[in-house]
Design an enzyme around this catalytic site. Structure first.
Site, PDB file in Angstrom:
ATOM      1  N   CYS A  14       0.823  -1.139   0.066  1.00 37.82           N
ATOM      2  CA  CYS A  14      -0.043  -0.049  -0.049  1.00 37.82           C
ATOM      3  C   CYS A  14       0.901   1.318  -0.057  1.00 37.82           C
ATOM      4  CB  CYS A  14      -0.967  -0.077   1.217  1.00 37.82           C
ATOM      5  SG  CYS A  14      -1.890   1.491   1.241  1.00 37.82           S
ATOM      6  N   CYS A  52      -0.369   3.807   2.883  1.00 35.76           N
ATOM      7  CA  CYS A  52       0.008   3.484   4.262  1.00 35.76           C
ATOM      8  C   CYS A  52       1.310   3.122   4.280  1.00 35.76           C
ATOM      9  CB  CYS A  52      -0.802   2.443   5.016  1.00 35.76           C
ATOM     10  SG  CYS A  52      -2.847   2.709   4.807  1.00 35.76           S
ATOM     11  N   CYS A  56      -8.964   1.243   2.615  1.00 32.76           N
ATOM     12  CA  CYS A  56     -10.181   1.729   2.467  1.00 32.76           C
ATOM     13  C   CYS A  56     -10.177   3.180   2.046  1.00 32.76           C
ATOM     14  CB  CYS A  56     -10.924   1.587   3.784  1.00 32.76           C
ATOM     15  SG  CYS A  56     -12.630   2.515   3.574  1.00 32.76           S
ATOM     16  N   CYS A  70     -12.087   5.476   4.965  1.00 29.70           N
ATOM     17  CA  CYS A  70     -11.323   5.436   6.116  1.00 29.70           C
ATOM     18  C   CYS A  70      -9.907   5.951   5.821  1.00 29.70           C
ATOM     19  CB  CYS A  70     -11.515   4.253   7.068  1.00 29.70           C
ATOM     20  SG  CYS A  70     -13.268   3.796   7.235  1.00 29.70           S
ATOM     21  N   HIS A  84     -16.976  -1.086   3.154  1.00 37.36           N
ATOM     22  CA  HIS A  84     -17.270  -0.001   3.899  1.00 37.36           C
ATOM     23  C   HIS A  84     -18.584   0.224   3.863  1.00 37.36           C
ATOM     24  CE1 HIS A  84     -16.323   3.987   5.665  1.00 37.36           C
ATOM     25  NE2 HIS A  84     -17.571   4.279   5.095  1.00 37.36           N
ATOM     26  N   CYS A  85     -19.345   0.242   4.967  1.00 42.28           N
ATOM     27  CA  CYS A  85     -20.873   0.393   5.057  1.00 42.28           C
ATOM     28  C   CYS A  85     -21.199   1.810   5.505  1.00 42.28           C
ATOM     29  CB  CYS A  85     -21.295  -0.751   5.951  1.00 42.28           C
ATOM     30  SG  CYS A  85     -22.981  -0.582   6.221  1.00 42.28           S
TER      31      CYS A  85
END
Length: 351
Positions: free
Chosen positions: A125, A128, A139, A142, A152-153
């Site tokens: 990533c 990150c 995500c 986030c 992701h909800c």
């Protein structure tokens, strides 16, 4: 700089709109059921008591699991998956992808990872700046890498992953039971109001609308809950359903499946008395997962082992106690020569 900061603040505020909508619907349903139905409409005291007791039990479990799903922070990879300062500097300075991959392979050789990208590259990533553990994904909402990310909800304004997947399943189950109970107990009074057997009062609108809302949410949640029950039985995430993880022998959608019973225990834990409570009991650490490799034809294994270059032995992390319990029993494993020890242990670092 200021407009960008304002935009981010607006996005964070707007992200809570779906949660606020659900909270308002739930608060209104509580008022409509307890006050308008039980207090003003139902005349039988015994019926009121039974309805109120069962209603509050389902309501508390529903709100509890919903709150845990919302406010449990997504689990992120540990520091061991981050590049060292030296490796990070070399990676950022290097422009050739093949050399960047060599840097990542050197950093990943002792990590307990088994999956790669579809092109056999290390899953890294850039945002990150870490090597992604198995089943971990970044995500964008986030802005973090989430362990065993499912999706992701927006209805919980949170990522559903390793840390709160059990809570999410319980939230679906208790919301389903909540809607079913409300719809079933309101039905007879819905019919009486609809056919004018009961006089028109201010409770009529609440009772009629409560039945429609409960029935609508029950139907919509039922399909989602059934889908996630199927995912648990197969030990897959929503992401893995659409894009199978790539193992040493290629993509395998069932690579993490240990059988329905053990898959269930991986999410809900070993102690069944805690399964229905929204407290964390999932097995493992979210960074490593036991795998069951696909049994291949012996001739195919021989050919693949000949085609692969010789690999130096690598050190793999021993399995945790929970993973050893999951792997005990009838799991079958591929054993291929010099890597036999690693495969038996449940992890085979392909780097």
């Amino acid at each position: 700089m200021a407009p960008s900061h304002v935009l981010k603040c607006c996005q964070k505020v707007l992200a809570w709109v779906p949660v606020a909508f659900i909270a308002l619907v739930v608060a209104w349903s509580y008022y409509a059921y307890v006050v308008e139905l039980c207090v003003f409409t139902i005349s039988s005291t015994a019926e009121k008591v039974v309805y109120l007791v069962v209603f509050h039990l389902s309501f508390v479990m529903f709100v509890w699991s919903y709150g845990k799903t919302i406010f449990t922070s997504p689990a992120t990879p540990s520091n061991e998956f981050s590049l060292s300062k030296l490796d990070k500097e070399q990676y950022e300075k290097e422009e050739r992808p093949e050399i960047q991959q060599e840097i990542l392979r050197r950093a990943a050789k002792d990590l307990p990872i088994y999956t790669t990208t579809a092109s056999r590259a290390i899953r890294y990533c850039d945002r990150c700046q870490l090597i992604k553990p198995d089943r971990c994904h970044h995500c964008s909402a986030c802005d973090v890498c989430v362990l065993k990310m499912d999706h992701h909800c927006p209805w919980v304004n949170n990522c559903v992953g390793f840390s709160n997947y059990k809570f999410f399943l319980l939230f679906l189950m208790y919301s389903l039971l909540y809607c079913l109970f409300v719809a079933a107990t309101v039905l007879q009074y819905f019919i009486k109001f609809w056919t004018n057997e009961l006089p028109d009062t201010h409770a009529k609108f609440h009772v009629l609308f409560l039945f429609f809302v409960a029935a609508m949410f029950f139907i919509s949640i039922l399909s989602l809950f059934s889908y996630h029950c199927w995912l648990v039985g197969k030990n897959r995430s929503t992401i893995e359903t659409f894009r199978a993880p790539t193992f040493r022998n290629g993509p395998d959608k069932n690579g993490f499946s240990l059988g329905c019973s053990k898959n269930l225990r991986e999410v809900f834990g070993d102690e069944k008395k805690y399964w229905l409570l929204p407290i964390f009991t999932s097995l493992g650490d979210g960074c490593t997962f036991p795998t069951r490799l696909v049994i291949m034809d012996p001739e195919q294994l021989a050919v693949s082992s000949q085609n692969e270059p010789a690999k130096s032995s690598v050190t793999t992390r021993p399995l945790s106690e929970s993973q050893n319990r999951l792997l005990s029993g009838d799991c079958q494993w591929v054993e291929t020569g010099p890597e036999e020890e690693n495969v038996k242990s449940g992890f085979c670092n392909p780097f």
